[in-house]
Design an enzyme around this catalytic site. Structure first.
Site, PDB file in Angstrom:
ATOM      1  N   GLU A 141       0.850  -1.196   0.000  1.00  0.00           N
ATOM      2  CA  GLU A 141       0.000   0.000   0.000  1.00  0.00           C
ATOM      3  C   GLU A 141       0.885   1.245   0.000  1.00  0.00           C
ATOM      4  O   GLU A 141       1.955   1.266   0.606  1.00  0.00           O
ATOM      5  CB  GLU A 141      -0.870  -0.021   1.260  1.00  0.00           C
ATOM      6  N   GLU A 145      -3.231  10.468   3.054  1.00  0.00           N
ATOM      7  CA  GLU A 145      -4.459  10.503   3.846  1.00  0.00           C
ATOM      8  C   GLU A 145      -4.569  11.844   4.567  1.00  0.00           C
ATOM      9  O   GLU A 145      -3.714  12.180   5.391  1.00  0.00           O
ATOM     10  CB  GLU A 145      -4.480   9.370   4.863  1.00  0.00           C
TER      11      GLU A 145
END
Length: 268
Positions: A141, A145
């Site tokens: 990943e 964010e």
């Protein structure tokens, strides 16, 4: 489902768990990613291509998430992809939220999104890539964010084999909620670089493991009642909260940059 959740629930791992579960549901509904990696593209969101995008709908990702993914929270208008979060009961949750993911996987290259977020404690506006066990791959990943409790910063990090690495909070000039900003990462076999508005803000090299498996691209906006230490205590915003995406681009390594402002132009 619990097996998927256990991969990454932690201080910031809920986003990965969301991706993992979303991927599982997508796969069971016929939206599993193709084996071949995707080619360079630019999406200006004049429409939402069903051949490129899968819209999450009808499930939540466990107790940490206080909303249900809903296709009603994903809209395209005026050349913009809009994901929303609002108090709108759906299935077993009182709130509805939006997420999209690519059907294809993408490998080394330049990933770029032009995004504006909203504000609200307990919410997460994310642009990231993910692959995991549901796709018969290790959990890799790469993240941007915005924890909208504080839109002056964006969190970047990676997961490799299900373990977190390279976490850093970096400044967003003027704030992620005050206008559109360009978030980009350049993913190479032995180096990973994150950029905000064309400026290098973080770099990872051989000092830590780096993702190596082709991944899907996600945008998501969601909330939590339980991850307050990380995302801030959730409070009902009393309105529709929106994350808007003006453009997404992927440029494979070695290929020409596709628009003037692209970070890929700097690499040539």
């Amino acid at each position: 489902m619990e097996a998927v959740k256990s991969l990454s629930i932690g201080r910031r791992g809920a986003g990965a768990a969301c991706a993992a579960l979303a991927g599982m549901l997508a796969a069971t509904s016929g939206a599993q990613a193709q084996d071949a990696t995707g080619k360079s593209f630019v999406d200006n969101f004049d429409s939402l291509s069903g051949s490129r995008w899968f819209v999450s709908d009808g499930w939540n990702n466990g107790k940490h998430q206080n909303c249900t993914w809903s296709k009603s929270q994903v809209k395209v208008s005026g050349g913009m992809l809009n994901l929303s979060f609002e108090k709108k009961p759906y299935k077993e949750r009182q709130y509805s939220c939006g997420e999209v993911q690519t059907r294809e996987r993408f490998s080394y290259g330049v990933y770029e999104a032009r995004v504006k977020t909203d504000t609200g404690s307990g919410l997460n506006a994310a642009f990231f890539t993910y692959i995991g066990p549901v796709d018969k791959q290790p959990h890799d990943e790469i993240d941007f964010e915005v924890l909208t409790k504080d839109p002056s910063k964006v969190q970047v990090n990676t997961y490799v084999g299900g373990k977190p690495y390279n976490e850093k909070l970096v400044d967003v000039p003027g704030g992620a909620d005050k206008g559109f900003h360009d978030y980009a990462f350049v993913w190479e076999k032995e180096r990973l670089r994150w950029y905000v508005d064309g400026q290098l803000v973080h770099e990872a090299t051989g000092a830590t493991p780096l993702p190596s498996n082709a991944q899907k691209i996600f945008f998501s906006l969601w909330g939590s009642d339980t991850l307050g230490e990380w995302m801030g205590p959730f409070t009902d915003p009393g309105r529709v909260v929106t994350m808007s995406v003006d453009r997404l681009a992927f440029t494979a390594l070695g290929e020409p940059c596709q628009f003037e402002e692209s970070v890929a132009c700097k690499l040539q």
